[in-house]
Write an enzyme that holds these catalytic residues in place. Structure first.
Site, short mmCIF file in Angstrom:
data_model
loop_
_atom_site.label_atom_id
_atom_site.label_comp_id
_atom_site.label_asym_id
_atom_site.label_seq_id
_atom_site.Cartn_x
_atom_site.Cartn_y
_atom_site.Cartn_z
N THR A 36 0.87 -1.18 0.00
CA THR A 36 0.00 0.00 0.00
C THR A 36 0.91 1.23 0.00
OG1 THR A 36 -0.02 0.27 2.40
CG2 THR A 36 -1.66 -1.25 1.46
N ASP A 59 -2.66 -9.16 -0.63
CA ASP A 59 -3.52 -8.48 0.36
C ASP A 59 -3.97 -9.54 1.38
OD1 ASP A 59 -5.72 -7.41 1.67
OD2 ASP A 59 -6.67 -6.65 -0.15
N THR A 125 -1.71 -2.99 19.58
CA THR A 125 -1.26 -1.67 20.01
C THR A 125 -1.83 -1.31 21.37
OG1 THR A 125 -1.58 0.67 19.52
CG2 THR A 125 -3.16 -0.79 18.54
N ASP A 126 -1.12 -0.43 22.08
CA ASP A 126 -1.64 0.03 23.38
C ASP A 126 -2.89 0.90 23.21
OD1 ASP A 126 -0.44 2.30 22.30
OD2 ASP A 126 0.83 2.73 24.03
N GLU A 127 -3.14 1.34 21.97
CA GLU A 127 -4.31 2.22 21.76
C GLU A 127 -5.62 1.51 22.02
OE1 GLU A 127 -4.50 4.91 18.54
OE2 GLU A 127 -2.35 5.26 18.51
N TYR A 153 -9.20 3.67 13.92
CA TYR A 153 -8.00 2.80 13.89
C TYR A 153 -7.96 1.90 15.12
CZ TYR A 153 -3.20 1.41 14.93
OH TYR A 153 -2.08 0.69 15.30
N SER A 154 -8.03 2.51 16.32
CA SER A 154 -7.88 1.68 17.52
C SER A 154 -9.05 0.72 17.66
CB SER A 154 -7.71 2.54 18.78
OG SER A 154 -8.74 3.47 18.93
N LYS A 157 -8.27 -2.26 15.51
CA LYS A 157 -7.24 -3.11 16.13
C LYS A 157 -7.84 -3.89 17.30
CE LYS A 157 -3.37 -3.29 15.27
NZ LYS A 157 -2.61 -4.14 14.29
N ARG A 217 3.09 10.31 24.78
CA ARG A 217 3.23 8.98 24.22
C ARG A 217 4.44 8.31 24.88
NH1 ARG A 217 -1.15 10.27 22.94
NH2 ARG A 217 -2.19 10.13 20.92
P1 NAD Z 1 3.10 0.73 8.54
O1 NAD Z 1 1.91 1.50 8.13
O2 NAD Z 1 4.45 1.36 8.47
O3 NAD Z 1 3.22 -0.61 7.68
C1 NAD Z 1 2.10 -1.40 7.39
C2 NAD Z 1 2.50 -2.41 6.31
O4 NAD Z 1 1.37 -3.25 6.08
C3 NAD Z 1 2.86 -1.76 4.96
O5 NAD Z 1 3.99 -2.37 4.41
C4 NAD Z 1 1.63 -2.03 4.10
O6 NAD Z 1 1.93 -2.14 2.70
C5 NAD Z 1 1.15 -3.36 4.67
N1 NAD Z 1 -0.29 -3.58 4.43
C6 NAD Z 1 -1.29 -2.69 4.65
N2 NAD Z 1 -2.47 -3.26 4.30
C7 NAD Z 1 -2.18 -4.52 3.89
C8 NAD Z 1 -2.97 -5.59 3.41
N3 NAD Z 1 -4.31 -5.49 3.28
N4 NAD Z 1 -2.36 -6.75 3.09
C9 NAD Z 1 -1.00 -6.89 3.19
N5 NAD Z 1 -0.21 -5.89 3.62
C10 NAD Z 1 -0.79 -4.72 3.96
O7 NAD Z 1 2.78 0.22 10.00
P2 NAD Z 1 3.75 0.00 11.27
O8 NAD Z 1 3.87 1.28 11.99
O9 NAD Z 1 4.95 -0.73 10.84
O10 NAD Z 1 2.84 -0.95 12.14
C11 NAD Z 1 2.90 -2.37 11.99
C12 NAD Z 1 1.93 -3.01 12.95
O11 NAD Z 1 2.28 -2.66 14.28
C13 NAD Z 1 0.48 -2.57 12.79
O12 NAD Z 1 -0.35 -3.69 12.96
C14 NAD Z 1 0.26 -1.53 13.88
O13 NAD Z 1 -1.08 -1.51 14.27
C15 NAD Z 1 1.16 -2.08 14.96
N6 NAD Z 1 1.73 -1.09 15.90
C16 NAD Z 1 2.38 0.02 15.45
C17 NAD Z 1 2.99 0.88 16.36
C18 NAD Z 1 3.74 2.11 15.90
O14 NAD Z 1 4.15 2.92 16.74
N7 NAD Z 1 4.00 2.29 14.60
C19 NAD Z 1 2.90 0.61 17.73
C20 NAD Z 1 2.20 -0.52 18.17
C21 NAD Z 1 1.64 -1.38 17.23
O1 DAU Z 2 0.59 3.75 20.56
C1 DAU Z 2 0.80 2.98 19.41
C2 DAU Z 2 0.28 3.72 18.21
O2 DAU Z 2 1.14 4.85 18.03
C3 DAU Z 2 0.25 2.85 16.95
O3 DAU Z 2 -0.70 1.84 17.13
C4 DAU Z 2 -0.11 3.71 15.72
O4 DAU Z 2 -0.02 2.92 14.55
C5 DAU Z 2 0.88 4.85 15.64
O5 DAU Z 2 0.58 5.70 14.54
C6 DAU Z 2 0.85 5.68 16.92
O6 DAU Z 2 -0.43 6.34 17.09
P1 DAU Z 2 -0.63 7.79 17.80
O7 DAU Z 2 -2.05 7.91 18.19
O8 DAU Z 2 0.37 8.00 18.85
O9 DAU Z 2 -0.44 8.80 16.58
P2 DAU Z 2 0.79 9.34 15.73
O10 DAU Z 2 1.93 8.40 15.71
O11 DAU Z 2 0.23 9.75 14.42
O12 DAU Z 2 1.20 10.67 16.51
C7 DAU Z 2 1.87 10.66 17.76
C8 DAU Z 2 1.49 11.95 18.50
O13 DAU Z 2 1.94 13.09 17.74
C9 DAU Z 2 -0.01 12.12 18.66
O14 DAU Z 2 -0.29 12.67 19.94
C10 DAU Z 2 -0.39 13.10 17.58
C11 DAU Z 2 0.85 13.96 17.43
N1 DAU Z 2 1.08 14.53 16.08
C12 DAU Z 2 1.05 13.69 15.00
C13 DAU Z 2 1.30 14.17 13.74
C14 DAU Z 2 1.25 13.25 12.55
C15 DAU Z 2 1.35 15.88 15.93
O15 DAU Z 2 1.38 16.65 16.92
N2 DAU Z 2 1.59 16.35 14.68
C16 DAU Z 2 1.57 15.55 13.56
O16 DAU Z 2 1.78 16.06 12.42
#
Ligand code: NAD
Ligand code: DAU
Length: 339
Positions: A36, A59, A125-127, A153-154, A157, A217
Site C-alpha cells: 500500500t 492483500d 497496540t496500546d491504543e 483505527y484503535s 485493532k 506517548r
Molecule cells: P506501517 O503503516 O508502516 O506498515 C504497514 C504495512 O502493512 C505496509 O507495508 C503495508 O503495505 C502493509 N499492508 C497494509 N495493508 C495490507 C494488506 N491489506 N495486506 C497486506 N499488507 C498490507 O505500520 P507500522 O507502523 O509498521 O505498524 C505495523 C503493525 O504494528 C500494525 O499492525 C500496527 O497496528 C502495529 N503497531 C504500530 C505501532 C507504531 O508505533 N508504529 C505501535 C504498536 C503497534
Molecule cells: O501507541 C501505538 C500507536 O502509536 C500505533 O498503534 C499507531 O499505529 C501509531 O501511529 C501511533 O499512534 P498515535 O495515536 O500516537 O499517533 P501518531 O503516531 O500519528 O502521533 C503521535 C502523536 O503526535 C499524537 O499525539 C499526535 C501527534 N502529532 C502527530 C502528527 C502526525 C502531531 O502533533 N503532529 C503531527 O503532524
C-alpha cells in the site's frame, strides 16, 4: 522453521524481518505485503537476494491469494504486522481500516486453521486501552485494563484482538498478542510525527504540532519491539496478551523541541495546528508481565535512540525524499492545508 511475516515492507515489519534473519540463521522468512502507500519494496532491498527470504505481494484480506501462499509455503509461525496504521487517515476514511485490520486478520487465522501452524501472533497496540488522564501519572495500562477505544483505527485493532482471542477459545488456534506503545526508528513512514518533524525541519518547513502539544506517548525504539515479539513467539504462553513499552513517556512538544535542537534548527519552525479529533491524551504501558515471564527489557534509551534515528534519516535521505516527493504531497496538502 518458516515464519510468515505480513506487512514486512512497512516500518516495524521490515525491522522485524532484518532482526529475525540476523538473529536466527535457522529460520526462513516469507514476507507478505500488499505494498500500500505505506509499504516500500526498496526497504527490503538488502534481503531480497537472501536465500532464506521470499517476498509475496498480496492483500491479507484476499482469501484466495493467502490460502495459495499457505498451501505452497506451509509456514510454521505467522506474525501479522499488516495493517492500516495511521490514526489521522482512519478519521478521514475508516473503511479500509475495517477491511485490512479486521477482515484481513480473520482471513489469516482461517488460513492458519486450514493449513495448520504452531503459532499465530497478532501485533496489536496500546491504543486498544484508550487513554489515561494527564493528572494521574500513577496509572498505567496492564493486560487487564479494559478495551476502550477512541478512533476508528484503535477500534479496528481492538476488534482484531477480540477475534484473535475468540479463535483461540473457539477453535483452539495457538495465538499470542502483543500490545506495544509508540515505536520510532529507521524506515518510519514520514506521515508519523518523528520522521515528519525531522524531514520538515531539514527542509526548514513548519513543524505541525497538534493542539498544544501536551499529549503524552510512551516511545520505544523499534528494535526493542522486534526483540519482544521474537521472545513471545518462541517462549510466550499460548492464549496470552503481552504489553510492550519502555516507561519512556514524553510530551509531543518536548520531542519536537529535541529534534530542533539535535538538527540545529530554530524552535520558531514549530506551528500549533488544529487538534486531532478525539485525540488520546496519554499512553503509558506497564511492561511488568513480559519482563517477569520472558525477561524482556528495553535496551535502547530514548536519548540514544533518537540520535540514531536522526542519523539514519540524515544518512538515508533518498529513502524518505522519494516518498515525500510522490503521492504523499497530495496527502500532506489535504491533511495539513487548512489545519
Ligand atoms: P506501517 O503503516 O508502516 O506498515 C504497514 C504495512 O502493512 C505496509 O507495508 C503495508 O503495505 C502493509 N499492508 C497494509 N495493508 C495490507 C494488506 N491489506 N495486506 C497486506 N499488507 C498490507 O505500520 P507500522 O507502523 O509498521 O505498524 C505495523 C503493525 O504494528 C500494525 O499492525 C500496527 O497496528 C502495529 N503497531 C504500530 C505501532 C507504531 O508505533 N508504529 C505501535 C504498536 C503497534
Ligand atoms: O501507541 C501505538 C500507536 O502509536 C500505533 O498503534 C499507531 O499505529 C501509531 O501511529 C501511533 O499512534 P498515535 O495515536 O500516537 O499517533 P501518531 O503516531 O500519528 O502521533 C503521535 C502523536 O503526535 C499524537 O499525539 C499526535 C501527534 N502529532 C502527530 C502528527 C502526525 C502531531 O502533533 N503532529 C503531527 O503532524
Amino acid at each position: 522453521m518458516k515464519i510468515l511475516v505480513t506487512g514486512g515492507a512497512g516500518f516495524i515489519g521490515s525491522n522485524f524481518v532484518f532482526h529475525m534473519l540476523d538473529k536466527h540463521p535457522d529460520h526462513d522468512i516469507i514476507c507478505v505485503d500488499a505494498l500500500t502507500y505505506a509499504g516500500n519494496l526498496s526497504t527490503l532491498d538488502s534481503v531480497m537476494n537472501d536465500p532464506r527470504f521470499k517476498f509475496f505481494k498480496a492483500d491479507i484480506a484476499d482469501r484466495e491469494a493467502i490460502y495459495k501462499i499457505f498451501e505452497d509455503e506451509k509456514p510454521d509461525i505467522v506474525v501479522n504486522f499488516a495493517a492500516e496504521s495511521h490514526v489521522d487517515r482512519s478519521i478521514e476514511d475508516p473503511e479500509i481500516f475495517l477491511r485490512t485490520n479486521i477482515l484481513g486478520t480473520a482471513v489469516l487465522m482461517d488460513a492458519c486453521r486450514k493449513y495448520g501452524i504452531t503459532r499465530y501472533h497478532q501485533v496489536s497496540t496500546d491504543e486498544v486501552y484508550g487513554d489515561l488522564p494527564l493528572d494521574r501519572p500513577d496509572l498505567f495500562f496492564t493486560e487487564e485494563t479494559p478495551i476502550h477505544t477512541s478512533s476508528p483505527y484503535s477500534s479496528s485493532k481492538a476488534s482484531a484482538d477480540l477475534l484473535v482471542l475468540a479463535y483461540h477459545r473457539t477453535y483452539g488456534l495457538p495465538v499470542t498478542i502483543s500490545r506495544c506503545s509508540n515505536n520510532y526508528g529507521p524506515y518510519h513512514f514520514p506521515e508519523k510525527p518523528i520522521p515528519l518533524m525531522i524531514a520538515n525541519a531539514l527542509n526548514d518547513k513548519p513543524l505541525p504540532v497538534y493542539g498544544e502539544g501536551l499529549n503524552v506517548r510512551d516511545w520505544l525504539y523499534v528494535e526493542d519491539h522486534c526483540r519482544a515479539i521474537d521472545l513471545i513467539i518462541h517462549k510466550g504462553k499460548v492464549g496470552e496478551v503481552y504489553n510492550v513499552g519502555g516507561h519512556n513517556e514524553m510530551r509531543n512538544i518536548d520531542i519536537v523541541k529535541l529534534i530542533c535542537k539535535e538538527l540545529g534548527k530554530p524552535e520558531s519552525l514549530i506551528t500549533f495546528v488544529t487538534d486531532r479529533k478525539g485525540h488520546d491524551m496519554r499512553y503509558a504501558i506497564d511492561p511488568e508481565k513480559i519482563h517477569r515471564e520472558l525477561g524482556w527489557l528495553p535496551e535502547t534509551k530514548f536519548a540514544d535512540g533518537i540520535k540514531k534515528t536522526i542519523k539514519w534519516y540524515l544518512d538515508n535521505r533518498s529513502w524518505w525524499e522519494e516518498i515525500i516527493s510522490g503521492e504523499y504531497r497530495n496527502y500532506y496538502e489535504k491533511m495539513y492545508g487548512n489545519r
